[in-house]
Motif scaffolding. Structure first.
Motif, PDB file in Angstrom:
ATOM      1  N   UNK A 258       0.807  -1.228   0.000  1.00 40.24           N
ATOM      2  CA  UNK A 258       0.000   0.000   0.000  1.00 40.24           C
ATOM      3  C   UNK A 258       0.836   1.272   0.000  1.00 40.24           C
ATOM      4  N   UNK A 259       2.154   1.150   0.184  1.00 39.74           N
ATOM      5  CA  UNK A 259       3.007   2.330   0.194  1.00 39.74           C
ATOM      6  C   UNK A 259       4.428   1.967   0.566  1.00 39.74           C
ATOM      7  N   UNK A 260       5.327   2.937   0.432  1.00 39.34           N
ATOM      8  CA  UNK A 260       6.730   2.744   0.767  1.00 39.34           C
ATOM      9  C   UNK A 260       7.250   3.929   1.557  1.00 39.34           C
ATOM     10  N   UNK A 261       8.134   3.643   2.511  1.00 40.19           N
ATOM     11  CA  UNK A 261       8.917   4.661   3.209  1.00 40.19           C
ATOM     12  C   UNK A 261      10.385   4.320   2.965  1.00 40.19           C
ATOM     13  N   UNK A 262      11.115   5.238   2.357  1.00 47.67           N
ATOM     14  CA  UNK A 262      12.500   4.975   1.962  1.00 47.67           C
ATOM     15  C   UNK A 262      13.424   6.002   2.604  1.00 47.67           C
ATOM     16  N   UNK A 263      14.539   5.533   3.125  1.00 50.85           N
ATOM     17  CA  UNK A 263      15.550   6.423   3.709  1.00 50.85           C
ATOM     18  C   UNK A 263      16.838   6.277   2.917  1.00 50.85           C
ATOM     19  N   UNK A 264      17.315   7.382   2.357  1.00 47.62           N
ATOM     20  CA  UNK A 264      18.567   7.413   1.584  1.00 47.62           C
ATOM     21  C   UNK A 264      18.602   6.317   0.528  1.00 47.62           C
ATOM     22  N   UNK A 265      17.543   6.151  -0.259  1.00 48.39           N
ATOM     23  CA  UNK A 265      17.456   4.982  -1.134  1.00 48.39           C
ATOM     24  C   UNK A 265      18.371   5.049  -2.348  1.00 48.39           C
ATOM     25  N   UNK A 319       7.718   4.664 -13.968  1.00 52.98           N
ATOM     26  CA  UNK A 319       6.784   4.111 -14.946  1.00 52.98           C
ATOM     27  C   UNK A 319       5.836   3.095 -14.323  1.00 52.98           C
ATOM     28  N   UNK A 320       6.321   2.340 -13.320  1.00 53.92           N
ATOM     29  CA  UNK A 320       5.525   1.243 -12.762  1.00 53.92           C
ATOM     30  C   UNK A 320       4.970   1.542 -11.371  1.00 53.92           C
ATOM     31  N   UNK A 321       5.306   2.684 -10.809  1.00 59.19           N
ATOM     32  CA  UNK A 321       4.889   2.999  -9.445  1.00 59.19           C
ATOM     33  C   UNK A 321       3.383   3.237  -9.380  1.00 59.19           C
ATOM     34  N   UNK A 322       2.723   2.608  -8.377  1.00 57.32           N
ATOM     35  CA  UNK A 322       1.267   2.732  -8.257  1.00 57.32           C
ATOM     36  C   UNK A 322       0.801   3.116  -6.861  1.00 57.32           C
ATOM     37  N   UNK A 323       1.717   3.211  -5.894  1.00 50.32           N
ATOM     38  CA  UNK A 323       1.331   3.498  -4.513  1.00 50.32           C
ATOM     39  C   UNK A 323       2.136   4.678  -3.983  1.00 50.32           C
ATOM     40  N   UNK A 324       1.650   5.343  -2.918  1.00 45.43           N
ATOM     41  CA  UNK A 324       2.381   6.493  -2.365  1.00 45.43           C
ATOM     42  C   UNK A 324       3.746   6.103  -1.797  1.00 45.43           C
ATOM     43  N   UNK A 325       4.672   7.044  -1.893  1.00 53.00           N
ATOM     44  CA  UNK A 325       6.040   6.847  -1.418  1.00 53.00           C
ATOM     45  C   UNK A 325       6.461   8.077  -0.611  1.00 53.00           C
ATOM     46  N   UNK A 326       7.032   7.835   0.562  1.00 47.82           N
ATOM     47  CA  UNK A 326       7.700   8.884   1.344  1.00 47.82           C
ATOM     48  C   UNK A 326       9.194   8.616   1.289  1.00 47.82           C
ATOM     49  N   UNK A 327       9.962   9.605   0.838  1.00 50.85           N
ATOM     50  CA  UNK A 327      11.414   9.466   0.774  1.00 50.85           C
ATOM     51  C   UNK A 327      12.063  10.450   1.732  1.00 50.85           C
ATOM     52  N   UNK A 328      12.866   9.929   2.653  1.00 50.65           N
ATOM     53  CA  UNK A 328      13.739  10.745   3.485  1.00 50.65           C
ATOM     54  C   UNK A 328      15.103  10.790   2.790  1.00 50.65           C
ATOM     55  N   UNK A 329      15.561  11.966   2.426  1.00 49.06           N
ATOM     56  CA  UNK A 329      16.852  12.098   1.763  1.00 49.06           C
ATOM     57  C   UNK A 329      17.556  13.342   2.291  1.00 49.06           C
TER      58      UNK A 329
END
Length: 391
Positions: A258-265, A319-329
């Protein structure tokens, strides 16, 4: 990961003479750079205790060495990992190096001369957060891997998260992300994956830079589903962020995400490998040679037949992303520059929320400002909608 950066510097330095003699030298340096990118490394011990001061009420550890002045709170792993101390931010500088307050001693006892390394991990076990925790195993295509299962006090029905550490780290790295999910009522799996202690060996004992590891993430999603999950949020750090993006956009169980949380990805691996080569004065064609060797499988990596590095880019993921993403950078990240995160946010602004900090080294954004990191993450996790295809 810092060890990789230092080793790249030594390889390029040693290879400068080879490059001068032409194609054979360039091939040798490119091959070695490619090998370093996918080889799990033994941690170095570049930080030493030079002095201990204070009393039981306020003990101070003085350090000298690589990374000793990194911002924020951190863990000090010493005596070959047998010791673990939690240190606060730098409070003083002097002839003995840099002073940090000893916040908590979890195991061992640092002494003058103790050697170790600073990490951003902080916690050693999610039970330290005060939630009910158990050790489990989950099946992967290579065999069983270990994980922590963390249960919130007031669970939200059928909502889970899978937490994935980065390259060269251990699952302890990802514990920092658990608390905001637990407060949101989300059950967490903090996983190990191939080539970790407690997990099977990957192909050739090497990394798949997130491609192969994504199948372990997918297996963890399946484990969560077996235990009742209907929605799974993926939480990835560094290369773990790459694995989460691959699992969410191409994985067999992506319909549960349903979503992603990414840190320094790690979002753009071609740019990342070129960046590390250029930072050590290697010509771009040498980096591209190494990338080509990995892609064709001439340099063996953790994926049969070679690594599809071209598919690890902001454009490919967007192109393929379909869900919300939070990125910490962080603009201060010198290991994985924030350009890939910026590009993904530009390409999919309706889905990607970029929290860009001016300070903080790679995967140490929580350490610089944990309260803000957790607040933003918790708000994001609570607000995630049910994917439309799940009804």
């Amino acid at each position: 990961m810092e060890h990789w950066e230092r080793t790249v510097g030594r390889v390029v330095g040693l290879g400068a003479g080879l490059l001068a003699v032409g194609a054979v030298g360039a091939a040798a340096v490119g091959m070695r750079l490619a090998q370093l990118a996918v080889t799990p490394e033994e941690p170095e011990t570049p930080v030493r205790v030079t002095r201990l001061s204070g009393d039981d009420g306020r003990r101070i550890v003085w350090l000298r060495g690589t990374d000793a002045e990194l911002e924020g709170r951190c863990s000090y792993l010493f005596d070959s990992g047998r010791g673990h101390a939690r240190l606060g931010p730098v409070i003083d500088r002097g002839p003995d190096g840099l002073a940090r307050p000893l916040v908590q001693l979890d195991r061992g006892s640092p002494a003058v001369g103790s050697a170790g390394r600073l990490t951003g991990w902080w916690f050693t076990d999610p039970a330290e957060l005060g939630y009910r925790t158990e050790r489990i195993t989950y099946p992967t295509e290579l065999g069983d891997a270990e994980a922590w299962l963390v249960r919130p006090r007031f669970p939200r029905k059928k909502r889970w998260a899978v937490h994935v550490h980065g390259r060269g780290a251990l699952p302890e790295e990802a514990i920092r992300g658990v608390a905001p999910f637990a407060r949101a009522g989300i059950t967490s799996l903090v996983i190990s994956y191939r080539n970790d202690p407690g997990a099977p060996r990957g192909d050739h004992g090497r990394y798949g830079i997130g491609i192969a590891e994504a199948r372990d993430v997918d297996a963890a999603i399946a484990e969560a589903a077996r235990r009742g999950a209907e929605r799974v949020t993926l939480v990835g750090w560094s290369m773990g962020g790459t694995a989460c993006l691959v699992a969410a956009t191409r994985g067999a169980h992506r319909s549960l995400v349903d979503g992603l949380v990414l840190d320094s990805p790690g979002i753009d691996w071609t740019a990342l490998l070129r960046y590390h080569a250029a930072a050590r004065s290697a010509p771009r064609f040498v980096a591209d040679l190494g990338i080509g060797l990995l892609g064709r499988g001439i340099v063996r990596a953790g994926e049969p037949g070679g690594l599809a590095i071209a598919g690890l880019s902001a454009e490919a993921f967007a192109e393929k992303l379909e869900v919300p993403v939070l990125i910490h950078a962080s603009e201060g990240d010198t290991f994985v520059p924030c350009d890939g995160a910026r590009r993904l946010a530009e390409l999919r602004p309706e889905l990607v929320q970029l929290r860009l900090q001016p300070r903080g080294e790679h995967v140490r954004l929580w350490n610089v400002d944990p309260e803000s990191w957790e607040r933003v993450t918790e708000v994001f996790a609570r607000a995630l909608p049910r994917p439309p295809w799940r009804g």
